[in-house]
Design a protein around this motif. Structure first.
Motif, PDB file in Angstrom:
ATOM      1  N   GLU A  30       0.732  -1.377   0.035  1.00  0.00           N
ATOM      2  CA  GLU A  30      -0.131  -0.145  -0.075  1.00  0.00           C
ATOM      3  C   GLU A  30       0.850   1.170  -0.096  1.00  0.00           C
ATOM      4  N   GLY A  31       2.015   1.222   0.989  1.00  0.00           N
ATOM      5  CA  GLY A  31       2.868   2.456   0.876  1.00  0.00           C
ATOM      6  C   GLY A  31       3.450   2.746  -0.322  1.00  0.00           C
ATOM      7  N   GLU A  32       3.657   1.695  -1.362  1.00  0.00           N
ATOM      8  CA  GLU A  32       4.362   2.015  -2.673  1.00  0.00           C
ATOM      9  C   GLU A  32       3.467   2.304  -3.481  1.00  0.00           C
ATOM     10  N   ILE A  33       2.009   1.881  -3.236  1.00  0.00           N
ATOM     11  CA  ILE A  33       1.030   2.500  -4.225  1.00  0.00           C
ATOM     12  C   ILE A  33       0.972   4.085  -4.046  1.00  0.00           C
ATOM     13  N   GLN A  34       0.593   4.308  -2.785  1.00  0.00           N
ATOM     14  CA  GLN A  34       0.683   5.707  -2.283  1.00  0.00           C
ATOM     15  C   GLN A  34       1.636   6.552  -2.975  1.00  0.00           C
ATOM     16  N   ARG A  35       3.101   5.880  -2.676  1.00  0.00           N
ATOM     17  CA  ARG A  35       4.203   6.879  -3.448  1.00  0.00           C
ATOM     18  C   ARG A  35       3.712   6.986  -4.923  1.00  0.00           C
ATOM     19  N   MET A  36       3.545   5.979  -5.739  1.00  0.00           N
ATOM     20  CA  MET A  36       3.247   6.101  -7.011  1.00  0.00           C
ATOM     21  C   MET A  36       2.205   6.875  -7.363  1.00  0.00           C
ATOM     22  N   MET A  37       1.060   7.182  -6.514  1.00  0.00           N
ATOM     23  CA  MET A  37       0.012   8.300  -6.574  1.00  0.00           C
ATOM     24  C   MET A  37       0.505   9.569  -6.486  1.00  0.00           C
ATOM     25  N   ASP A  38       1.239   9.604  -5.233  1.00  0.00           N
ATOM     26  CA  ASP A  38       1.802  11.097  -4.801  1.00  0.00           C
ATOM     27  C   ASP A  38       2.808  11.673  -6.037  1.00  0.00           C
ATOM     28  N   ASN A  39       3.736  10.568  -6.620  1.00  0.00           N
ATOM     29  CA  ASN A  39       4.665  10.793  -7.691  1.00  0.00           C
ATOM     30  C   ASN A  39       3.826  11.426  -9.059  1.00  0.00           C
ATOM     31  N   SER A  40       2.803  10.735  -9.415  1.00  0.00           N
ATOM     32  CA  SER A  40       1.966  11.158 -10.492  1.00  0.00           C
ATOM     33  C   SER A  40       1.466  12.392 -10.155  1.00  0.00           C
ATOM     34  N   PHE A  41       0.697  12.543  -9.164  1.00  0.00           N
ATOM     35  CA  PHE A  41       0.174  14.015  -8.810  1.00  0.00           C
ATOM     36  C   PHE A  41       1.381  15.180  -8.974  1.00  0.00           C
ATOM     37  N   ASN A  42       2.388  14.861  -8.351  1.00  0.00           N
ATOM     38  CA  ASN A  42       3.707  15.945  -8.310  1.00  0.00           C
ATOM     39  C   ASN A  42       4.391  16.062  -9.537  1.00  0.00           C
ATOM     40  N   LEU A  43       4.198  14.902 -10.627  1.00  0.00           N
ATOM     41  CA  LEU A  43       4.886  15.334 -11.866  1.00  0.00           C
ATOM     42  C   LEU A  43       3.856  16.261 -12.685  1.00  0.00           C
ATOM     43  N   VAL A  44       2.623  15.956 -12.353  1.00  0.00           N
ATOM     44  CA  VAL A  44       1.652  16.880 -13.238  1.00  0.00           C
ATOM     45  C   VAL A  44       1.552  18.224 -12.691  1.00  0.00           C
ATOM     46  N   VAL A  45       1.765  18.649 -11.500  1.00  0.00           N
ATOM     47  CA  VAL A  45       1.752  19.932 -10.823  1.00  0.00           C
ATOM     48  C   VAL A  45       3.170  20.337 -11.461  1.00  0.00           C
ATOM     49  N   SER A  46       4.054  19.622 -11.466  1.00  0.00           N
ATOM     50  CA  SER A  46       5.286  20.307 -11.767  1.00  0.00           C
ATOM     51  C   SER A  46       5.305  20.720 -13.105  1.00  0.00           C
ATOM     52  N   ASN A  47       4.624  20.376 -13.809  1.00  0.00           N
ATOM     53  CA  ASN A  47       4.586  20.821 -15.288  1.00  0.00           C
ATOM     54  C   ASN A  47       3.574  22.210 -15.651  1.00  0.00           C
ATOM     55  N   MET A  48       2.940  22.481 -14.564  1.00  0.00           N
ATOM     56  CA  MET A  48       1.916  23.692 -14.621  1.00  0.00           C
ATOM     57  C   MET A  48       2.695  24.887 -14.369  1.00  0.00           C
ATOM     58  N   ILE A  49       1.871  25.941 -14.867  1.00  0.00           N
ATOM     59  CA  ILE A  49       2.420  27.352 -14.652  1.00  0.00           C
ATOM     60  C   ILE A  49       2.696  27.627 -13.129  1.00  0.00           C
ATOM     61  N   THR A  50       3.627  28.409 -12.881  1.00  0.00           N
ATOM     62  CA  THR A  50       4.100  28.781 -11.604  1.00  0.00           C
ATOM     63  C   THR A  50       2.901  29.191 -10.639  1.00  0.00           C
ATOM     64  N   LYS A  51       1.845  30.019 -11.142  1.00  0.00           N
ATOM     65  CA  LYS A  51       0.856  30.425 -10.376  1.00  0.00           C
ATOM     66  C   LYS A  51      -0.076  29.107 -10.014  1.00  0.00           C
ATOM     67  N   ASP A  52      -0.187  28.132 -10.753  1.00  0.00           N
ATOM     68  CA  ASP A  52      -1.232  26.991 -10.519  1.00  0.00           C
ATOM     69  C   ASP A  52      -0.163  26.108  -9.366  1.00  0.00           C
ATOM     70  N   GLN A  53       0.993  25.935  -9.484  1.00  0.00           N
ATOM     71  CA  GLN A  53       1.875  25.127  -8.937  1.00  0.00           C
ATOM     72  C   GLN A  53       1.668  25.736  -7.476  1.00  0.00           C
TER      73      GLN A  53
END
Length: 128
Positions: free
Chosen positions: A98-121
């Protein structure tokens, strides 16, 4: 981790909404209109039957990490109906901790956020 637990975890991310652009059977999770996960009842590669009720979750992933996770976990495969380079599908069959799945979900979210414009980030990071 089951479908309900994964759904709750994903929806607890800031600014996350669940949509159904592919029909009732496929949940798509977006942060500020950008997809970072899908969740659906999986399909068996040999037939159109459901894969014993096991849910499949697509998650965005760094390309090198995606390959590494596929090598470690048999239930992590190249993204089903997604870019095989940037997405993995995780079968929620209990074989990935479960902890690994949560880490993968967190990474997916963070990858998408990191590609947003600064204001949205910045608006999202204030809520983490």
């Amino acid at each position: 981790m089951d479908q309900k637990q994964a759904r709750e975890y994903l929806l607890n991310k800031p600014f996350t909404v669940e949509t159904f652009p592919f029909g009732d059977g496929v949940s798509v999770f977006k942060v500020k209109h950008k997809m970072f996960a899908t969740l659906a009842l999986g399909k068996d590669n040999e037939s159109d039957d459901t894969d014993n009720g096991i849910c499949w979750m697509n998650l965005k992933c760094d390309p090198q990490e995606a390959i590494m996770l596929r090598d470690i976990f048999p239930s992590v495969i190249p993204g089903y109906h997604m870019s095989k380079v940037h997405w993995n599908t995780v079968k929620l069959d209990g074989s990935v901790p479960e902890g690994e799945i949560q880490r993968m979900m967190d990474n997916s979210f963070n990858l998408v956020v990191s590609n947003m414009i600064t204001k949205d980030q910045e608006s999202i990071l204030l809520h983490l």
